[in-house]
Design a protein around this motif. Structure first.
Motif, short mmCIF file in Angstrom:
data_model
loop_
_atom_site.label_atom_id
_atom_site.label_comp_id
_atom_site.label_asym_id
_atom_site.label_seq_id
_atom_site.Cartn_x
_atom_site.Cartn_y
_atom_site.Cartn_z
N GLY A 95 0.91 -1.14 0.03
CA GLY A 95 -0.18 -0.03 -0.03
C GLY A 95 0.87 1.42 0.03
O GLY A 95 1.81 1.03 0.70
N ARG A 96 0.47 2.24 -0.80
CA ARG A 96 0.99 3.50 -0.82
C ARG A 96 0.24 4.57 -0.81
O ARG A 96 -0.83 4.61 -1.70
CB ARG A 96 2.09 3.48 -2.04
CG ARG A 96 3.14 2.63 -1.82
CD ARG A 96 4.21 2.49 -2.86
NE ARG A 96 3.49 2.11 -4.37
CZ ARG A 96 4.05 1.71 -5.74
NH1 ARG A 96 5.37 2.12 -5.54
NH2 ARG A 96 3.40 1.46 -6.64
N PHE A 97 0.44 5.73 -0.16
CA PHE A 97 -0.53 6.89 -0.31
C PHE A 97 0.59 8.07 -0.50
O PHE A 97 1.50 8.36 -0.15
CB PHE A 97 -1.02 7.22 0.97
CG PHE A 97 -2.40 6.30 1.32
CD1 PHE A 97 -3.58 6.66 1.10
CD2 PHE A 97 -2.22 5.27 2.31
CE1 PHE A 97 -4.65 5.89 1.24
CE2 PHE A 97 -3.15 4.49 2.43
CZ PHE A 97 -4.51 4.91 2.02
N LEU A 98 0.27 8.75 -1.65
CA LEU A 98 1.01 10.15 -1.77
C LEU A 98 0.22 11.20 -1.69
O LEU A 98 -1.06 11.35 -1.72
CB LEU A 98 1.55 9.97 -3.49
CG LEU A 98 2.90 9.55 -3.80
CD1 LEU A 98 3.08 8.18 -3.30
CD2 LEU A 98 3.14 9.91 -5.12
N ILE A 99 0.70 12.33 -1.39
CA ILE A 99 0.13 13.77 -1.23
C ILE A 99 1.09 14.88 -1.89
O ILE A 99 2.31 14.75 -1.91
CB ILE A 99 0.10 14.06 0.21
CG1 ILE A 99 -1.05 15.12 0.49
CG2 ILE A 99 1.06 13.82 1.14
CD1 ILE A 99 -1.88 15.15 1.68
N ARG A 100 0.45 15.94 -2.32
CA ARG A 100 1.48 17.23 -2.82
C ARG A 100 1.70 17.79 -1.47
O ARG A 100 1.20 17.68 -0.46
CB ARG A 100 0.57 17.95 -3.44
CG ARG A 100 -0.13 17.50 -4.86
CD ARG A 100 -0.72 18.69 -5.69
NE ARG A 100 -0.79 18.42 -6.73
CZ ARG A 100 -2.12 17.83 -7.43
NH1 ARG A 100 -3.01 17.50 -6.56
NH2 ARG A 100 -2.29 17.55 -8.47
N ASN A 101 2.98 18.30 -1.49
CA ASN A 101 3.75 18.90 -0.45
C ASN A 101 2.70 20.01 0.01
O ASN A 101 2.78 20.21 1.37
CB ASN A 101 4.88 19.55 -0.98
CG ASN A 101 6.12 18.47 -1.00
OD1 ASN A 101 6.53 17.89 0.12
ND2 ASN A 101 6.62 18.06 -2.19
N ASP A 102 1.95 20.86 -0.72
CA ASP A 102 1.38 21.83 -0.22
C ASP A 102 -0.03 21.43 0.45
O ASP A 102 -0.46 21.93 1.11
CB ASP A 102 0.84 22.77 -1.46
CG ASP A 102 0.35 22.24 -2.58
OD1 ASP A 102 0.12 20.92 -2.77
OD2 ASP A 102 0.09 23.15 -3.46
N ASP A 103 -0.52 20.30 -0.10
CA ASP A 103 -1.72 19.64 0.56
C ASP A 103 -1.32 19.02 1.87
O ASP A 103 -2.08 19.33 2.93
CB ASP A 103 -2.46 18.50 -0.44
CG ASP A 103 -3.15 18.96 -1.65
OD1 ASP A 103 -3.65 20.05 -1.43
OD2 ASP A 103 -3.13 18.29 -2.60
N LEU A 104 -0.22 18.47 2.04
CA LEU A 104 0.27 18.08 3.17
C LEU A 104 0.40 19.39 4.36
O LEU A 104 0.00 19.31 5.45
CB LEU A 104 1.50 17.25 3.22
CG LEU A 104 2.30 16.71 4.68
CD1 LEU A 104 1.21 15.79 5.20
CD2 LEU A 104 3.38 16.26 4.31
N ALA A 105 1.12 20.26 3.89
CA ALA A 105 1.33 21.72 4.74
C ALA A 105 -0.02 22.17 5.11
O ALA A 105 -0.28 22.74 6.33
CB ALA A 105 2.11 22.65 4.03
N ALA A 106 -1.01 22.10 4.27
CA ALA A 106 -2.38 22.69 4.60
C ALA A 106 -3.19 21.55 5.40
O ALA A 106 -4.50 21.92 5.66
CB ALA A 106 -2.96 23.13 3.42
N GLY A 107 -2.86 20.47 5.59
CA GLY A 107 -3.65 19.42 6.02
C GLY A 107 -4.75 18.90 5.29
O GLY A 107 -5.97 18.69 5.81
N ARG A 108 -4.69 18.96 3.93
CA ARG A 108 -5.72 18.54 3.14
C ARG A 108 -5.61 16.93 2.81
O ARG A 108 -5.05 16.81 1.73
CB ARG A 108 -5.73 19.38 1.86
CG ARG A 108 -6.28 20.69 2.15
CD ARG A 108 -6.29 21.46 0.68
NE ARG A 108 -5.28 21.65 0.10
CZ ARG A 108 -4.37 22.88 -0.03
NH1 ARG A 108 -5.02 23.96 0.89
NH2 ARG A 108 -3.37 22.87 -0.67
#
Length: 304
Positions: free
Chosen positions: A279-292
């Protein structure tokens, strides 16, 4: 601790030019490796029953309450090490749910998402420990091996350095023959690579211990050597340039992959109860910083 500052300071003290150190450090990431085999402060829980906000239902597939998603792990964000470049919340808890086999069988990135969920519970939220399996937990008709509930284990954390595969041991042009022009250009601009790579190894000696769940770092290349960014890149190029000749398509996808590796990062990577699925989850850096966290994407991999 500022791990990049520690690396830069040690490299400059070794006599390596600051510009060379900075170029190399741009590609050095630090990941949080979490394992059930460890000591010190407990940072999370693998398996077992989760702790959910009072009144909240168990996350389910495609908003169908009869298809609850298996719980993977949860983390106490305040207990996790702080790592530059991995903007996890300072507090609260982070939970991961995934039905790996259904997710992996999907034909597209969009189709996979209903079978995966990342849940962030802010600090101060009233929560309660779940005491019973959710209704419908057996509705998957035993589509996967093993029980719905994984055994519960405490998780401990270690911070480990990671370099992209093409920078781990690129000692000759031949080692880079399958890499994109973008990667070749980056490598050609680096100097003192051997010394800096050796310094990373001295500062943070390699461990033979594998993690049960990785936070941050670089995406693992599994199965055919694919990573999630390459899947995103292929989908992007197909949508934006559908008539591109195959020879040009390969180059475009390679360049887009490198761009996406700067824009996105692996939020979590982990093995499932079935050894052939990851399993792998990816997230954009800006979405992570914004808690999205609702913007995180699942990329489940069949590794054989």
């Amino acid at each position: 601790m500022d791990y990049h500052a520690q690396f830069r300071r040690a490299a400059i003290e070794q006599g390596i030019p600051e510009d060379a150190v900075s170029r190399f450090a741009d590609h050095l990431r630090f990941a949080i490796w979490t394992s059930t085999r460890g000591s010190g402060e407990v940072v999370g829980q693998l398996g077992g029953l989760p702790r959910l906000p009072v009144g909240a239902g168990w996350p389910s597939a495609a908003a169908d309450e009869d298809e609850p998603l298996p719980f993977i792990a949860s983390f106490d964000c305040a207990a996790l090490p702080s790592v530059a470049g991995l903007a996890l919340p300072a507090d609260g808890s982070l939970l991961f749910f995934l039905e790996h086999e259904y997710a992996c069988e999907c034909d597209s990135i969009d189709d996979e998402q209903p079978y995966a969920r990342v849940v962030y519970v802010p600090a101060g939220t009233d929560t309660a420990a779940v005491t019973d399996l959710p209704p419908g937990h057996d509705s998957w008709a035993l589509c996967f091996e093993g029980p719905f509930l994984r055994p519960e284990h405490e998780l401990f954390a270690t911070v480990c350095p990671e370099l992209p595969r093409w920078l781990e041991e690129p000692d000759s042009e031949d080692d880079l023959r399958f890499e994109s022009d973008v990667v070749r250009q980056v490598v050609s601009e680096l100097t003192h690579v051997g010394e800096l790579r050796a310094l990373v190894g001295r500062l943070w000696p390699a461990t033979s211990q594998h993690a049960d769940l990785y936070l941050g770092g670089y995406s693992m290349e599994l199965g055919r050597g694919d990573n999630p960014e390459s899947h995103l890149a292929a989908a992007s190029i197909r949508a934006s340039q559908p008539d591109l000749p195959s020879s040009e398509r390969y180059r475009a996808e390679q360049e887009e992959t490198q761009r996406l590796m700067r824009e996105w990062l692996p939020l979590a990577q982990f093995g499932t109860r079935d050894e052939v699925y990851y399993g792998r989850f990816l997230i954009r850096n800006d979405d992570l910083a914004a808690g999205r966290f609702d913007q995180a994407l699942s990329f489940t991999m069949f590794t054989e």
